[in-house]
Design an enzyme around this catalytic site. Structure first.
Site, PDB file in Angstrom:
ATOM      1  N   ASP A   1      -8.119  -6.802  -4.904  1.00  0.00           N
ATOM      2  CA  ASP A   1      -7.896  -5.541  -4.217  1.00  0.00           C
ATOM      3  C   ASP A   1      -8.662  -4.431  -4.918  1.00  0.00           C
ATOM      4  OD1 ASP A   1      -6.931  -3.530  -2.603  1.00  0.00           O
ATOM      5  OD2 ASP A   1      -4.895  -3.562  -3.401  1.00  0.00           O
TER       6      ASP A   1
ATOM      7  N   HIS B   1      -5.698  -7.030  -1.032  1.00  0.00           N
ATOM      8  CA  HIS B   1      -4.646  -6.068  -0.729  1.00  0.00           C
ATOM      9  C   HIS B   1      -3.496  -6.712   0.037  1.00  0.00           C
ATOM     10  CE1 HIS B   1      -3.374  -1.896  -0.487  1.00  0.00           C
ATOM     11  NE2 HIS B   1      -3.235  -1.958   0.812  1.00  0.00           N
TER      12      HIS B   1
ATOM     13  N   SER C   1       0.817  -1.204   0.000  1.00  0.00           N
ATOM     14  CA  SER C   1       0.000   0.000   0.000  1.00  0.00           C
ATOM     15  C   SER C   1       0.863   1.271   0.000  1.00  0.00           C
ATOM     16  CB  SER C   1      -0.949  -0.040   1.200  1.00  0.00           C
ATOM     17  OG  SER C   1      -2.026   0.853   1.035  1.00  0.00           O
TER      18      SER C   1
END
Length: 456
Positions: free
Chosen positions: A374, A433, A166
């Site tokens: 994601d 994710h 991220s």
């Protein structure tokens, strides 16, 4: 480090349901660690935790790596803790309930967790003016930490790879750039090899601008919802184009709200997870977090607070803090994470594609990998910014056919990849994710491939 013995009561988390386990033997017994603080700037103290390579976790489907590498892990947020979340929820030797994780990265190499930017996790500042406010300062801070880390451990000759998730992707790319600069000017000795950018927030608007179509194609938006999401994304793009970075973050939040209202609260980290209200146990009734207000409170609640659910918070401020021994009594794990998020607000929506270009140009390995489920950093958005790289072989890379990948013979397809020179892109199937959590075995295979791949 002092080992604790006796009866320990640990709260474990599994799919957001808490259970209580009674453990009579110290769960960290036999696990080799080191840790330390580095004062990266006056009043700014950054924490690192190292797990040494442990052959007892070695995956039976991969050959051992020689020499043993170091894998750095950087969490997202900004303000989330790799020492906490990445360690116990994704890739460390123990799960949150302190049982062994069979897909721990320590089976392949040393694993170094860094709580960055300073103020995340166990890292802390002694005055508000010491928080980093942009990715460049965060990168310089981490290079200073690496100097202290190498000084204590003597591992500067070990191959070094930086992996992340991220917002950690922005930090990983800038850390790679700054390590190369420091090595070249003789202020750091490091056997740096490359970066692995996992579901990385490299080009925020490429994610935001593809959210609508991604959800529409997945039957999670109708045309009315698609129109609302794309209109909000367009307003966010306008703020970015005009350099109104704080406004862009606020409008990004508005786009998320449009998605949540039209999808019955789809999970931004995995679109197949159960839909649930965007609240966590840490959200206060007045909508404020650690002094945050308005859109920052909402964003913090959705993208930082989930990394510090109560059972992890209790573990990190209880047993694990006591195990580490060096955490000051005045430091609460995660206590400054809201301030970190706020301080980096103006930097959040800025792209860092140019830094990835610099990583590639430096000749080190650059791996981009993304989970197909994601949403927050969707794969179509990742493909868009990759296609705009200034690398002189970008068009050749785009034209290549991808290759199916299997982490061992006889298993189903785990993903696909394209490789050209020192750059690779991986599409990871059945993962959101948090790729190491959703596809642990395949992630180990990806790590192994990255280390053993020979650059022509």
């Amino acid at each position: 480090m002092r080992i604790l013995f006796g009866l320990l009561t640990i709260l474990g988390l599994q799919q957001c349901r808490c259970q209580v386990d009674i453990i009579e033997v110290d769960p960290m017994e036999g696990i080799s660690t080191d840790c330390g603080y580095v004062e990266v700037r006056p009043g700014a103290h950054m924490f690192w935790l190292l797990y040494h390579h442990d052959e007892s976790f070695a995956p039976d489907f991969l050959e051992p790596l020689d020499p043993v590498p170091i894998f750095i892990w950087l969490q997202g947020g900004p303000g989330a803790s790799g020492v906490g979340y990445g360690n116990f929820e994704e890739l460390g030797p123990l799960f949150l309930n302190l049982t062994r994780r069979p897909t721990s990265w320590t089976g392949l190499g040393h694993v170094l967790f860094i709580d960055s930017p300073v103020g995340s996790g166990y890292s802390y500042v002694t005055s508000e003016g010491e928080y980093a406010t942009d990715i460049d300062q965060a990168g310089l801070d981490m290079v200073e930490l690496m100097r202290g880390f190498y000084s204590k451990t003597g591992l500067q000759d070990s191959p070094l790879y930086i992996f992340c998730e991220s917002y950690g992707g922005k930090m990983a790319s800038v850390l790679g750039r700054e390590i190369v600069k420091a090595v070249n000017n003789g202020t750091l000795q490091s056997n740096f090899k490359g970066v692995g950018l996992g579901d990385a927030w490299i080009s925020p608007m490429d994610s935001v601008n593809t959210w609508g179509q991604y959800l529409y194609q997945a039957s999670l938006l109708d045309r009315n919802g698609l129109s609302q999401v794309e209109s909000s994304a367009a307003r966010t793009q306008q703020a970015v184009d005009e350099g109104r970075w704080d406004d862009a973050t606020s409008l990004w939040y508005a786009t998320e709200i449009a998605i949540l209202r039209n999808t019955d609260n789809v999970d931004f980290y995995n679109i197949l997870y159960p839909h649930r209200l965007p609240t966590t146990p840490k959200m206060s009734k007045d909508g404020k977090h650690f002094g945050l207000k308005d859109h920052l409170a909402g964003l913090f609640d959705r993208h930082v607070a989930p990394y510090a659910v109560y059972s992890l918070d209790e573990l990190m401020n209880g047993y694990f803090k006591e195990y580490l021994e060096i955490i000051p009594d005045t430091v609460t794990w995660g206590g400054q994470s809201g301030d970190v998020f706020s301080a980096m607000n103006g930097d959040f929506m800025k792209p860092t594609i140019d830094i990835v270009d610099a990583n590639i140009a430096d000749g080190y390995k650059v791996v981009v990998y993304n989970g197909m489920l994601d949403l927050i950093v969707d794969t179509p958005g990742q493909e868009l910014w990759v296609e705009r790289l200034q690398w002189n072989r970008t068009q050749e890379f785009i034209s290549k056919r991808w290759t199916p990948r299997y982490y061992k013979d006889g298993v189903d397809t785990g993903g696909f990849s394209k490789d050209l020179d020192n750059f690779s892109f991986w599409w990871v199937l059945d993962a959101g994710h948090m790729v190491p959590t959703d596809q642990g075995e395949f992630m180990l295979y990806l790590l192994h491939d990255t280390v053993t791949k020979i650059i022509p």
